[in-house]
Motif scaffolding. Sequence first.
Motif, PDB file in Angstrom:
ATOM      1  N   UNK A 213      -6.853 -14.547 -29.169  1.00  0.00           N
ATOM      2  CA  UNK A 213      -6.227 -13.564 -30.061  1.00  0.00           C
ATOM      3  C   UNK A 213      -4.973 -12.974 -29.415  1.00  0.00           C
ATOM      4  N   UNK A 214      -5.072 -12.639 -28.138  1.00  0.00           N
ATOM      5  CA  UNK A 214      -3.915 -12.054 -27.457  1.00  0.00           C
ATOM      6  C   UNK A 214      -2.764 -13.047 -27.352  1.00  0.00           C
ATOM      7  N   UNK A 215      -3.086 -14.311 -27.140  1.00  0.00           N
ATOM      8  CA  UNK A 215      -2.042 -15.332 -27.107  1.00  0.00           C
ATOM      9  C   UNK A 215      -1.352 -15.428 -28.460  1.00  0.00           C
ATOM     10  N   UNK A 216      -2.126 -15.392 -29.536  1.00  0.00           N
ATOM     11  CA  UNK A 216      -1.547 -15.470 -30.881  1.00  0.00           C
ATOM     12  C   UNK A 216      -0.607 -14.308 -31.160  1.00  0.00           C
ATOM     13  N   UNK A 217      -0.892 -13.162 -30.542  1.00  0.00           N
ATOM     14  CA  UNK A 217      -0.075 -11.959 -30.742  1.00  0.00           C
ATOM     15  C   UNK A 217       1.047 -11.835 -29.712  1.00  0.00           C
ATOM     16  N   UNK A 218       1.127 -12.776 -28.776  1.00  0.00           N
ATOM     17  CA  UNK A 218       2.123 -12.673 -27.714  1.00  0.00           C
ATOM     18  C   UNK A 218       1.792 -11.613 -26.688  1.00  0.00           C
ATOM     19  N   UNK A 219       0.495 -11.303 -26.527  1.00  0.00           N
ATOM     20  CA  UNK A 219       0.047 -10.251 -25.620  1.00  0.00           C
ATOM     21  C   UNK A 219      -0.834 -10.781 -24.506  1.00  0.00           C
ATOM     22  N   UNK A 220      -0.802 -12.084 -24.272  1.00  0.00           N
ATOM     23  CA  UNK A 220      -1.735 -12.701 -23.312  1.00  0.00           C
ATOM     24  C   UNK A 220      -1.697 -12.006 -21.945  1.00  0.00           C
TER      25      UNK A 220
END
Length: 228
Positions: A213-220
Motif C-alpha cells: 500500500x505504501x509503495x502504491x502511494x509513493x510512501x514506501x
Amino acid sequence: MNTLSSSLQSRYEALEAERRRTWSSEALAGNIAQREALVRAQPETTHVKVGDVLSPHVLLDADGTTISLDDLTSAGPAVVVFFRFAGCPACNIALPYYAETLAPVLKAAGIPLVAVSSQPFPELDSIRTRNDLPFPILNDPELALSHALGITYLFDESARDAAIAKGDRSEALNGTSRWELPKPTILVLGPGRTVSFIDISPDWMRRTETSVVLTALGLKNKGVYHAA
C-alpha cells in the motif's frame, strides 16, 4: 523508524497453525476448500481496474451519518480497506495490523484511512471498539459499493450450512438475504473517484501487506514496520 516483529502473513500462518491443531478435520477442510475455490476463480472475475472512475456511492458511520466517496477524496487520495465482518478472526488480525503499520504513516501524510464492511451496525462497530482502532469503520449498505467494485463472493454450500448450523443469518452479516460478503480488498481512490490502486484477496487468510500500500502511494520509505 519503528519495527514490528512480524508481517501480516506471518500472523495468518500462526492462526492457520492454531486451526490445524484445534479445528475438526471437516471444518478445516471446508474452510480451505472455499478459499482455494475463490483463488482459482479470481482470474475470471470482473472487477474495477486502475484508472476506472467509480460512480458516486455513500457509506454510513455508526451514528448514521453519510460519507460519500467524494467526501473521502476531497483533499487527495484515500485508502479504503474492505473486510468481511466484525467477528471474522482474520479481519481481527488485519485491521489491528493496519492500525499499527499503515494508519500512522497515512495520518502523517494527511491521507484518510477507513475500513468498510456490509455488516449492519451496531455489530459492525464492535471490531473498532474491541481493537481500539484509530480509523472509522463504515457500512456499505447492501454491498452496493462492493458490487460496483466486483469484489464480492457467495458462500459455497458447505460454508452456508456451517454458518446456519452455528445460528448465523445472512442479514446479520450483510443486511440482505444473500450469503455474500466482500473479499478483503485494499482500494486507493483519488479525487474524482478514480481508482489508483486495488488489490483483492480472494483467500481471506492472505491479505495485502502494508509495504504494498505504501509503495502504491509513493510512501514506501515512510514505513513503520519490518516484514519478517
